[in-house]
Design a protein around this motif. Structure first.
Motif, PDB file in Angstrom:
ATOM      1  N   PRO A  26      34.379  98.321  33.029  1.00  0.00           N
ATOM      2  CA  PRO A  26      34.161  97.383  34.142  1.00  0.00           C
ATOM      3  C   PRO A  26      35.096  97.676  35.310  1.00  0.00           C
ATOM      4  N   PRO A  27      34.655  97.470  36.546  1.00  0.00           N
ATOM      5  CA  PRO A  27      35.517  97.708  37.704  1.00  0.00           C
ATOM      6  C   PRO A  27      36.712  96.765  37.745  1.00  0.00           C
ATOM      7  N   ASN A  28      36.534  95.573  37.142  1.00  0.00           N
ATOM      8  CA  ASN A  28      37.639  94.615  37.048  1.00  0.00           C
ATOM      9  C   ASN A  28      37.818  94.255  35.573  1.00  0.00           C
ATOM     10  N   PRO A  29      38.586  95.065  34.824  1.00  0.00           N
ATOM     11  CA  PRO A  29      38.705  94.852  33.374  1.00  0.00           C
ATOM     12  C   PRO A  29      39.229  93.471  32.995  1.00  0.00           C
ATOM     13  N   LYS A  30      40.155  92.938  33.789  1.00  0.00           N
ATOM     14  CA  LYS A  30      40.708  91.623  33.443  1.00  0.00           C
ATOM     15  C   LYS A  30      39.638  90.543  33.526  1.00  0.00           C
ATOM     16  N   ALA A  31      38.838  90.576  34.585  1.00  0.00           N
ATOM     17  CA  ALA A  31      37.773  89.583  34.724  1.00  0.00           C
ATOM     18  C   ALA A  31      36.738  89.744  33.615  1.00  0.00           C
TER      19      ALA A  31
END
Length: 228
Positions: free
Chosen positions: A30-35
């Motif tokens: 994912p481009p934003n792993p935390k989200a």
């Protein structure tokens, strides 16, 4: 009339750091792993909360699942993936749901929502049509099979060797899940697994087709007449 020189060809914006442009459709993570991790963990937390309430509160939550070919049970298509027969059933689904849902967010959470909606509805409708009579079908395994199938075939549609390589690894780790697609295991909804997998393939095809439609073809420009 006026004639202008050809415009320079356009190109995708460069990636951060000056590297090659990143094709969102071919991402592995994912481009934003935390989200993405927050979404995956949040969904699993909801599953555990629902099971806890099922234990504490009177009544049987599984009766909110899918009762095949019963018109009054059509709403069970919406609730069945959130319900589980017992803790053991939920535990067996937890790791696949976490891993597959996280990786399925590689093209963004919005795309993941579309893919999940397709799997959720198609797998549920398939169970309602051909599932066993007189028994409630519940569990998130249909989603897990759908996400896995989506991850397995998206690389083929996107022509991404990296995604195909990830698919091979996933298939190697969770190859035992494939037995869940076959009838013969009492108490296991092979219908939900099968239709979940088919829905995942459908979702991969539809989303890849949508990406090709949205991507404009860059054609060379030539001098032309712009107006009088």
């Amino acid at each position: 009339m006026s004639t202008l020189p050809p415009l320079p060809p356009t190109s995708p914006p460069p990636a951060a750091g000056g590297g090659k442009p990143v094709d969102a459709a071919k991402r592995i993570l994912p481009p934003n792993p935390k989200a993405a991790a927050f979404v995956a963990l949040g969904f699993v937390a909801v599953l555990y909360l629902v099971e806890l309430l099922d234990v504490i509160l009177p009544g049987e939550f599984t009766h909110g699942g899918i009762l095949s070919r019963e018109a009054s049970s059509l709403d069970g298509i919406l609730w069945a993936p959130l319900l589980h027969a017992n803790w053991s059933h939920l535990f067996s689904n937890t790791v696949p749901v976490l891993v597959f849902s996280f990786l399925a967010m590689a093209a963004g959470i919005g795309r993941f929502a579309v893919v999940t909606a397709i799997i959720w509805l198609v797998s549920g409708l398939g169970v309602w049509l051909v599932g066993p009579s007189g028994a409630y079908t519940v569990g998130a395994s249909g989603l897990a099979f759908g996400w896995l199938a989506y991850l397995l075939v998206r690389g083929l549609f996107h022509r991404s060797l990296a995604q195909i390589a990830v698919a091979v690894v996933l298939l190697g780790i969770w190859s035992g899940m494939l037995w869940g697609l076959l009838p013969g295991n009492p108490g296991i909804s092979w219908q939900g697994h099968l239709f979940g997998a088919l829905a995942g393939i459908l979702a991969a095809w539809l989303t890849s087709r949508g990406e090709r439609v949205k991507s404009p073809k860059i054609e060379p420009t030539t001098p032309g007449n712009l107006g009088m």
